[in-house]
Scaffold this active site. Structure first.
Site, PDB file in Angstrom:
ATOM      1  N   GLN A   6       3.962   9.727   1.111  1.00 58.98           N
ATOM      2  CA  GLN A   6       4.203   9.452   0.940  1.00 58.98           C
ATOM      3  C   GLN A   6       5.639   9.051  -0.354  1.00 58.98           C
ATOM      4  OE1 GLN A   6       2.682   5.188   2.361  1.00 58.98           O
ATOM      5  NE2 GLN A   6       5.085   4.935   3.070  1.00 58.98           N
ATOM      6  N   HIS A  34      -2.161   6.846   7.445  1.00 55.72           N
ATOM      7  CA  HIS A  34      -0.463   8.154   7.171  1.00 55.72           C
ATOM      8  C   HIS A  34      -1.466   9.199   7.099  1.00 55.72           C
ATOM      9  CE1 HIS A  34       3.126   5.853   5.962  1.00 55.72           C
ATOM     10  NE2 HIS A  34       2.724   4.260   5.866  1.00 55.72           N
ATOM     11  N   CYS A  44       6.496  -0.783   6.292  1.00 55.03           N
ATOM     12  CA  CYS A  44       6.185   0.378   5.729  1.00 55.03           C
ATOM     13  C   CYS A  44       7.222   0.816   4.776  1.00 55.03           C
ATOM     14  CB  CYS A  44       6.151   1.571   6.910  1.00 55.03           C
ATOM     15  SG  CYS A  44       5.353   2.837   5.768  1.00 55.03           S
ATOM     16  N   LEU A  45       7.255   1.161   3.491  1.00 53.85           N
ATOM     17  CA  LEU A  45       7.837   1.945   2.110  1.00 53.85           C
ATOM     18  C   LEU A  45       8.889   2.932   3.099  1.00 53.85           C
ATOM     19  CD1 LEU A  45       5.845   0.853  -0.582  1.00 53.85           C
ATOM     20  CD2 LEU A  45       8.003  -0.259   0.429  1.00 53.85           C
ATOM     21  N   GLY A  55       0.594  -0.848  -0.159  1.00 55.11           N
ATOM     22  CA  GLY A  55      -0.390  -0.030  -0.058  1.00 55.11           C
ATOM     23  C   GLY A  55       0.962   1.483   0.173  1.00 55.11           C
ATOM     24  N   HIS A 104      -3.114   1.140   7.790  1.00 53.27           N
ATOM     25  CA  HIS A 104      -2.243   1.745   7.884  1.00 53.27           C
ATOM     26  C   HIS A 104      -2.232   2.891   7.106  1.00 53.27           C
ATOM     27  CE1 HIS A 104       1.851   1.198   7.745  1.00 53.27           C
ATOM     28  NE2 HIS A 104       1.959   1.511   6.531  1.00 53.27           N
ATOM     29  N   GLU A 105      -2.496   2.427   5.792  1.00 47.42           N
ATOM     30  CA  GLU A 105      -2.946   3.534   4.786  1.00 47.42           C
ATOM     31  C   GLU A 105      -3.309   5.420   5.501  1.00 47.42           C
ATOM     32  OE1 GLU A 105       0.172   3.579   3.113  1.00 47.42           O
ATOM     33  OE2 GLU A 105       0.027   1.121   3.084  1.00 47.42           O
TER      34      GLU A 105
HETATM   35 ZN    ZN Z   1       3.342   2.972   5.661  1.00 48.64          ZN
END
Ligand code: ZN
Length: 150
Positions: free
Chosen positions: A51, A134, A88-89, A46, A130-131
């Site tokens: 991000q 953000h 997480c990226l 995701g 999670h997204e």
């Molecule tokens: Zn993340």
């Protein structure tokens, strides 16, 4: 195709509340397309717009063949709880155990600008939560019970 550099922890934008999208216009469609390219290139599950350095309430999640794109997403309902490992990226080499709702109902706009409702469970539900975090400037390490170096 445009692959963006993923913003990493320490960047201010990851801690800001992302801005509401006023209109689903070609700029937003392009943002979605670029986010998809970036997610594929990073081999992630995701991605939220902050991000890639864009403070807008736009998220995408891809679990298996299912791709969910949501603009201005809102969680309407949560059910159950389970704990699982997340990464997480934007936070390389760290993972952690996070408790999330098992099932959720989410509302948001699709790329046609139409209000849609999605029911999700397990990994899809986890990734959406999670997204959406953000967009509030919340990272998984803030809500993890435990974190690990991986
Ligand atoms: Zn993340």
């Amino acid at each position: 195709m445009s692959v963006y550099k993923i913003v990493e922890i320490g960047a201010e934008i990851l801690r800001e509340k992302a801005r509401e999208v006023k209109e689903v216009n070609p700029t937003i469609i392009k943002l979605l397309d670029n986010m998809i390219d970036t997610l594929h290139a990073a081999d992630g599950v995701g991605l939220a717009a902050p991000q890639i350095g864009v403070s807008k309430r736009v998220i995408i999640v891809k679990v298996g063949e299912v791709l969910v794109e949501l603009i201005n997403p809102v969680i309407l309902e949560k059910e159950g709880e389970n704990s699982a490992e997340e990464g997480c990226l934007s936070i390389p080499k760290i993972s952690g155990d996070v408790v999330r709702a098992t099932k959720i109902r989410v509302q948001g706009l699709n790329r046609q600008g139409k209000l849609v409702e999605i029911q999700a469970e397990h990994l899809l539900a986890r990734a959406l939560q999670h997204e959406i975090d953000h967009l509030e400037g919340i990272l998984f390490i803030d809500v993890a019970k435990k974190t690990y170096r991986s």
